[in-house]
Design a protein around this motif. Structure first.
Motif, PDB file in Angstrom:
ATOM      1  N   ALA A  71       0.693  -1.148  -0.160  1.00  0.00           N
ATOM      2  CA  ALA A  71       0.027   0.095   0.055  1.00  0.00           C
ATOM      3  C   ALA A  71       0.802   1.246   0.064  1.00  0.00           C
ATOM      4  CB  ALA A  71      -1.110   0.051   1.116  1.00  0.00           C
ATOM      5  N   ASP A  72       1.815   1.222   0.854  1.00  0.00           N
ATOM      6  CA  ASP A  72       2.757   2.491   0.841  1.00  0.00           C
ATOM      7  C   ASP A  72       3.554   2.999  -0.383  1.00  0.00           C
ATOM      8  OD1 ASP A  72       3.986   5.016   2.494  1.00  0.00           O
ATOM      9  OD2 ASP A  72       5.738   3.519   1.835  1.00  0.00           O
ATOM     10  N   ALA A  73       4.042   1.720  -0.879  1.00  0.00           N
ATOM     11  CA  ALA A  73       4.645   1.989  -2.295  1.00  0.00           C
ATOM     12  C   ALA A  73       3.880   2.245  -3.378  1.00  0.00           C
ATOM     13  CB  ALA A  73       5.448   0.511  -2.601  1.00  0.00           C
ATOM     14  N   TRP A  74       2.457   1.627  -3.424  1.00  0.00           N
ATOM     15  CA  TRP A  74       1.486   1.993  -4.229  1.00  0.00           C
ATOM     16  C   TRP A  74       1.292   3.249  -4.327  1.00  0.00           C
ATOM     17  CZ3 TRP A  74      -1.301  -0.448  -8.012  1.00  0.00           C
ATOM     18  CH2 TRP A  74      -2.558   0.110  -8.396  1.00  0.00           C
ATOM     19  N   VAL A  75       1.004   4.043  -3.309  1.00  0.00           N
ATOM     20  CA  VAL A  75       0.539   5.413  -2.932  1.00  0.00           C
ATOM     21  C   VAL A  75       1.969   6.207  -3.466  1.00  0.00           C
ATOM     22  CG1 VAL A  75       0.285   7.361  -1.330  1.00  0.00           C
ATOM     23  CG2 VAL A  75      -1.114   5.275  -1.446  1.00  0.00           C
ATOM     24  N   ARG A  76       2.921   5.963  -3.209  1.00  0.00           N
ATOM     25  CA  ARG A  76       4.233   6.732  -3.447  1.00  0.00           C
ATOM     26  C   ARG A  76       4.687   6.472  -4.960  1.00  0.00           C
ATOM     27  NH1 ARG A  76       7.285   8.502   1.063  1.00  0.00           N
ATOM     28  NH2 ARG A  76       6.858   7.590   2.883  1.00  0.00           N
ATOM     29  N   THR A  77       4.442   5.385  -5.398  1.00  0.00           N
ATOM     30  CA  THR A  77       4.570   5.247  -6.843  1.00  0.00           C
ATOM     31  C   THR A  77       3.612   5.979  -7.734  1.00  0.00           C
ATOM     32  OG1 THR A  77       5.945   2.932  -6.464  1.00  0.00           O
ATOM     33  CG2 THR A  77       5.150   3.426  -8.651  1.00  0.00           C
ATOM     34  N   SER A  78       2.348   5.790  -7.430  1.00  0.00           N
ATOM     35  CA  SER A  78       1.494   6.338  -8.186  1.00  0.00           C
ATOM     36  C   SER A  78       1.178   7.980  -8.068  1.00  0.00           C
ATOM     37  CB  SER A  78       0.086   6.012  -7.633  1.00  0.00           C
ATOM     38  OG  SER A  78      -0.310   6.213  -6.424  1.00  0.00           O
ATOM     39  N   GLN A  79       1.939   8.506  -6.803  1.00  0.00           N
ATOM     40  CA  GLN A  79       2.109   9.853  -6.910  1.00  0.00           C
ATOM     41  C   GLN A  79       3.111  10.440  -7.700  1.00  0.00           C
ATOM     42  OE1 GLN A  79       2.501  10.519  -2.532  1.00  0.00           O
ATOM     43  NE2 GLN A  79       0.318  11.238  -2.315  1.00  0.00           N
ATOM     44  N   ALA A  80       4.453   9.592  -7.772  1.00  0.00           N
ATOM     45  CA  ALA A  80       5.401  10.026  -8.643  1.00  0.00           C
ATOM     46  C   ALA A  80       4.861   9.903  -9.971  1.00  0.00           C
ATOM     47  CB  ALA A  80       6.525   9.108  -8.382  1.00  0.00           C
ATOM     48  N   LEU A  81       4.277   9.030 -10.345  1.00  0.00           N
ATOM     49  CA  LEU A  81       3.983   8.763 -11.824  1.00  0.00           C
ATOM     50  C   LEU A  81       2.793   9.997 -12.458  1.00  0.00           C
ATOM     51  CD1 LEU A  81       3.947   6.696 -14.461  1.00  0.00           C
ATOM     52  CD2 LEU A  81       2.117   5.494 -13.195  1.00  0.00           C
ATOM     53  N   GLU A  82       2.209  10.172 -11.232  1.00  0.00           N
ATOM     54  CA  GLU A  82       1.109  11.150 -11.604  1.00  0.00           C
ATOM     55  C   GLU A  82       1.763  12.655 -12.006  1.00  0.00           C
ATOM     56  OE1 GLU A  82      -0.728  14.838 -10.016  1.00  0.00           O
ATOM     57  OE2 GLU A  82       0.166  13.443  -8.684  1.00  0.00           O
ATOM     58  N   ARG A  83       2.455  13.049 -11.116  1.00  0.00           N
ATOM     59  CA  ARG A  83       3.533  14.101 -11.248  1.00  0.00           C
ATOM     60  C   ARG A  83       4.429  14.095 -12.601  1.00  0.00           C
ATOM     61  NH1 ARG A  83       4.296  13.430  -5.717  1.00  0.00           N
ATOM     62  NH2 ARG A  83       5.880  12.312  -5.855  1.00  0.00           N
ATOM     63  N   ALA A  84       4.840  12.954 -13.001  1.00  0.00           N
ATOM     64  CA  ALA A  84       5.695  12.736 -14.168  1.00  0.00           C
ATOM     65  C   ALA A  84       4.821  12.841 -15.449  1.00  0.00           C
ATOM     66  CB  ALA A  84       6.504  11.188 -14.264  1.00  0.00           C
ATOM     67  N   VAL A  85       3.615  12.007 -15.669  1.00  0.00           N
ATOM     68  CA  VAL A  85       2.879  12.270 -16.537  1.00  0.00           C
ATOM     69  C   VAL A  85       2.169  13.725 -16.717  1.00  0.00           C
ATOM     70  CG1 VAL A  85       0.345  11.511 -17.484  1.00  0.00           C
ATOM     71  CG2 VAL A  85       1.833   9.806 -16.510  1.00  0.00           C
ATOM     72  N   GLU A  86       2.007  14.376 -15.783  1.00  0.00           N
ATOM     73  CA  GLU A  86       1.601  15.793 -16.171  1.00  0.00           C
ATOM     74  C   GLU A  86       2.702  16.528 -16.492  1.00  0.00           C
ATOM     75  OE1 GLU A  86      -0.065  17.095 -12.414  1.00  0.00           O
ATOM     76  OE2 GLU A  86      -1.689  15.882 -12.352  1.00  0.00           O
ATOM     77  N   SER A  87       3.905  16.339 -15.909  1.00  0.00           N
ATOM     78  CA  SER A  87       5.192  17.213 -16.501  1.00  0.00           C
ATOM     79  C   SER A  87       5.376  16.924 -17.788  1.00  0.00           C
ATOM     80  CB  SER A  87       6.330  16.770 -15.519  1.00  0.00           C
ATOM     81  OG  SER A  87       7.352  17.441 -15.922  1.00  0.00           O
ATOM     82  N   ALA A  88       5.484  15.637 -17.966  1.00  0.00           N
ATOM     83  CA  ALA A  88       5.974  15.197 -19.521  1.00  0.00           C
ATOM     84  C   ALA A  88       4.892  15.511 -20.611  1.00  0.00           C
ATOM     85  CB  ALA A  88       6.100  13.679 -19.446  1.00  0.00           C
ATOM     86  N   MET A  89       3.653  15.474 -20.253  1.00  0.00           N
ATOM     87  CA  MET A  89       2.711  16.058 -21.316  1.00  0.00           C
ATOM     88  C   MET A  89       2.441  17.308 -20.999  1.00  0.00           C
ATOM     89  SD  MET A  89       2.796  13.117 -22.535  1.00  0.00           S
ATOM     90  CE  MET A  89       1.649  13.660 -23.776  1.00  0.00           C
ATOM     91  N   ASP A  90       3.183  18.099 -20.190  1.00  0.00           N
ATOM     92  CA  ASP A  90       2.603  19.527 -20.166  1.00  0.00           C
ATOM     93  C   ASP A  90       1.154  19.736 -19.748  1.00  0.00           C
ATOM     94  OD1 ASP A  90       3.317  22.314 -19.804  1.00  0.00           O
ATOM     95  OD2 ASP A  90       3.002  22.623 -21.887  1.00  0.00           O
ATOM     96  N   ALA A  91       0.654  18.827 -19.098  1.00  0.00           N
ATOM     97  CA  ALA A  91      -0.863  18.834 -18.539  1.00  0.00           C
ATOM     98  C   ALA A  91      -1.140  19.891 -17.448  1.00  0.00           C
ATOM     99  CB  ALA A  91      -1.174  17.578 -18.286  1.00  0.00           C
ATOM    100  N   ASP A  92      -2.256  20.143 -17.399  1.00  0.00           N
ATOM    101  CA  ASP A  92      -2.798  20.976 -16.206  1.00  0.00           C
ATOM    102  C   ASP A  92      -2.988  20.322 -15.170  1.00  0.00           C
ATOM    103  OD1 ASP A  92      -2.869  23.473 -17.894  1.00  0.00           O
ATOM    104  OD2 ASP A  92      -4.783  23.023 -18.655  1.00  0.00           O
TER     105      ASP A  92
END
Length: 154
Positions: A71-92
């Motif tokens: 659970a802890d790793a799921w949350v941490r990894t998904s948060q990092a992935l969410e930030r990376a996707v938004e950054s890479a795709m220049d998303a709002d």
């Protein structure tokens, strides 16, 4: 309810899980992340470019079956992935979705991370909405959920 979930998830089935095949390297995917616990890859049928799925490497079928040790790793990894996707795709922002049985096209837990931009045309709508008939009905529903939560907690 347990019967319909069991029928959907094919517990004990020998049918190959599409996401387990990706995890094992037996099926191709455009991976963006891999660890001992999770693999993330581009959705084969994206809502928008950059739409990523994150799956546990263990065959976990639904969110409620995610082992607590992940659970802890799921949350941490998904948060990092969410930030990376938004950054890479220049998303709002992004839309994060986990379907549990209903609308879950692959019976393996997966998180959708979908980049969003204002005015992107996506109409994500949770409806129709069904109001409670009265405050008493809302109280009764809240009570049922509290009882089920207390029962689940032991």
């Amino acid at each position: 309810m347990a019967e319909s979930r069991a029928a959907f998830t094919e517990r004990g089935s020998t049918k190959t899980c599409a996401f387990c095949a990706i995890v094992a390297g037996d099926a191709s995917a455009n991976e963006v992340f891999r660890s001992d616990d999770f693999v993330a890859f581009l959705d084969a049928h994206p809502v928008f470019a950059g739409h990523v799925l994150m799956v546990p490497t263990r065959h976990v079928q639904t969110y409620d079956e995610l082992p607590i040790d992940l659970a802890d790793a799921w949350v941490r990894t998904s948060q990092a992935l969410e930030r990376a996707v938004e950054s890479a795709m220049d998303a709002d922002g992004s839309l994060l979705i986990v379907n549990n049985v209903v609308s879950q096209s692959v019976p393996h837990l997966h998180l959708h991370v979908i980049p969003r931009s204002r005015g992107d045309g996506l109409r994500f709508w949770l409806g129709p909405r069904h109001a409670y008939a009265s405050p008493d009905e809302a109280d009764a529903v809240a009570s049922r959920i509290r009882v089920a939560l207390a029962s689940a907690a032991g």
